[in-house]
Design a protein around this motif. Structure first.
Motif, mmCIF file in Angstrom:
data_model
loop_
_atom_site.group_PDB
_atom_site.id
_atom_site.type_symbol
_atom_site.label_atom_id
_atom_site.label_comp_id
_atom_site.label_asym_id
_atom_site.label_seq_id
_atom_site.Cartn_x
_atom_site.Cartn_y
_atom_site.Cartn_z
ATOM 1 N N LYS A 114 0.514 -1.343 -0.148
ATOM 2 C CA LYS A 114 -0.279 -0.022 0.313
ATOM 3 C C LYS A 114 0.679 1.457 0.384
ATOM 4 O O LYS A 114 1.006 1.833 -0.686
ATOM 5 C CB LYS A 114 -1.157 0.506 0.914
ATOM 6 C CG LYS A 114 -1.909 -0.978 0.861
ATOM 7 C CD LYS A 114 -2.729 -0.596 2.023
ATOM 8 C CE LYS A 114 -3.849 -2.080 2.130
ATOM 9 N NZ LYS A 114 -5.142 -2.051 3.816
ATOM 10 N N ARG A 133 4.169 6.261 -4.962
ATOM 11 C CA ARG A 133 4.126 6.114 -6.999
ATOM 12 C C ARG A 133 3.305 7.212 -7.044
ATOM 13 O O ARG A 133 3.479 7.614 -8.591
ATOM 14 C CB ARG A 133 3.649 4.575 -7.495
ATOM 15 C CG ARG A 133 4.623 3.674 -7.675
ATOM 16 C CD ARG A 133 4.569 2.738 -8.628
ATOM 17 N NE ARG A 133 5.010 1.303 -8.246
ATOM 18 C CZ ARG A 133 4.800 0.208 -8.697
ATOM 19 N NH1 ARG A 133 3.302 0.256 -9.317
ATOM 20 N NH2 ARG A 133 5.025 -0.826 -7.616
ATOM 21 N N LEU A 134 2.116 6.888 -6.722
ATOM 22 C CA LEU A 134 0.940 7.890 -7.050
ATOM 23 C C LEU A 134 0.810 9.661 -6.998
ATOM 24 O O LEU A 134 0.645 10.427 -7.280
ATOM 25 C CB LEU A 134 -0.257 6.990 -6.567
ATOM 26 C CG LEU A 134 -1.009 5.991 -6.798
ATOM 27 C CD1 LEU A 134 -2.234 5.840 -5.734
ATOM 28 C CD2 LEU A 134 -1.160 6.396 -8.791
ATOM 29 N N HIS A 135 1.660 9.448 -5.448
ATOM 30 C CA HIS A 135 1.433 10.353 -4.813
ATOM 31 C C HIS A 135 2.999 11.588 -4.385
ATOM 32 O O HIS A 135 2.892 12.292 -3.881
ATOM 33 C CB HIS A 135 0.312 10.609 -3.672
ATOM 34 C CG HIS A 135 -0.930 10.784 -3.690
ATOM 35 N ND1 HIS A 135 -1.607 11.343 -4.716
ATOM 36 C CD2 HIS A 135 -1.567 9.688 -3.780
ATOM 37 C CE1 HIS A 135 -2.892 11.023 -5.061
ATOM 38 N NE2 HIS A 135 -2.351 9.239 -3.688
ATOM 39 N N GLU A 154 4.250 1.679 -1.169
ATOM 40 C CA GLU A 154 4.808 1.969 -2.636
ATOM 41 C C GLU A 154 3.479 2.212 -3.149
ATOM 42 O O GLU A 154 3.791 3.183 -4.209
ATOM 43 C CB GLU A 154 5.307 0.400 -2.981
ATOM 44 C CG GLU A 154 5.760 0.174 -3.878
ATOM 45 C CD GLU A 154 6.146 -0.178 -4.521
ATOM 46 O OE1 GLU A 154 6.349 -1.292 -5.858
ATOM 47 O OE2 GLU A 154 6.100 -2.227 -3.377
ATOM 48 N N LEU A 155 2.416 1.660 -3.570
ATOM 49 C CA LEU A 155 1.322 2.140 -4.242
ATOM 50 C C LEU A 155 1.160 4.090 -4.012
ATOM 51 O O LEU A 155 0.923 4.634 -5.477
ATOM 52 C CB LEU A 155 0.240 1.742 -4.809
ATOM 53 C CG LEU A 155 -0.093 0.470 -4.764
ATOM 54 C CD1 LEU A 155 -0.694 -0.531 -4.026
ATOM 55 C CD2 LEU A 155 0.166 0.249 -6.223
ATOM 56 N N LEU A 156 1.373 3.787 -2.581
ATOM 57 C CA LEU A 156 0.510 5.738 -2.669
ATOM 58 C C LEU A 156 2.287 6.198 -2.679
ATOM 59 O O LEU A 156 1.947 7.751 -3.043
ATOM 60 C CB LEU A 156 0.225 5.814 -0.958
ATOM 61 C CG LEU A 156 -0.937 5.302 -0.695
ATOM 62 C CD1 LEU A 156 -1.006 5.758 0.958
ATOM 63 C CD2 LEU A 156 -1.867 6.332 -0.498
#
Length: 110
Positions: free
Chosen positions: A13, A19-21, A15-17
């Motif tokens: 989670k 990448r997005l922000h 890592e995804l955050l």
């Protein structure tokens, strides 16, 4: 696989955050700090674009034009309404004066 939900752990989670922000810790929350040496009024003045007298006059003229166009539109509606009412009135009048028709007369009260 279609019925199962994918389980994402906390590391994934994060890592995804990221990448997005981007780096979330570099962002500060709340109002930005005041810049040293900048007057509040000067800062506000630069943030707000003050219209020139010509722009003020132009916006006032546009507002007036809009008001007048609305007034003309309302008057056109009124004219259409009364023109139609007059047409109905004249039709009724012509029908009552046609041969074989009885004209309108006052009622006789005894």
């Amino acid at each position: 696989m279609a019925g199962r939900q994918r389980v994402i752990d906390d590391d994934q989670k994060l890592e995804l955050l990221l990448r997005l922000h981007g780096n979330l810790k570099s962002r500060r929350r709340g109002r930005p700090a005041r810049t040293a040496g900048v007057d509040g009024a000067a800062q506000l003045q630069s943030a707000v674009d003050v219209p020139s007298p010509q722009e003020k006059a132009l916006s006032k003229a546009r507002r007036r034009i809009r008001e007048l166009e609305q007034k003309v539109g309302q008057q056109q509606l009124d004219l259409d309404f009364f023109r139609e009412a007059l047409r109905h009135f004249e039709e009724d009048r012509r029908r009552s004066s046609a041969p074989g028709e009885t004209g309108s007369s006052k009622s006789s009260k005894r």
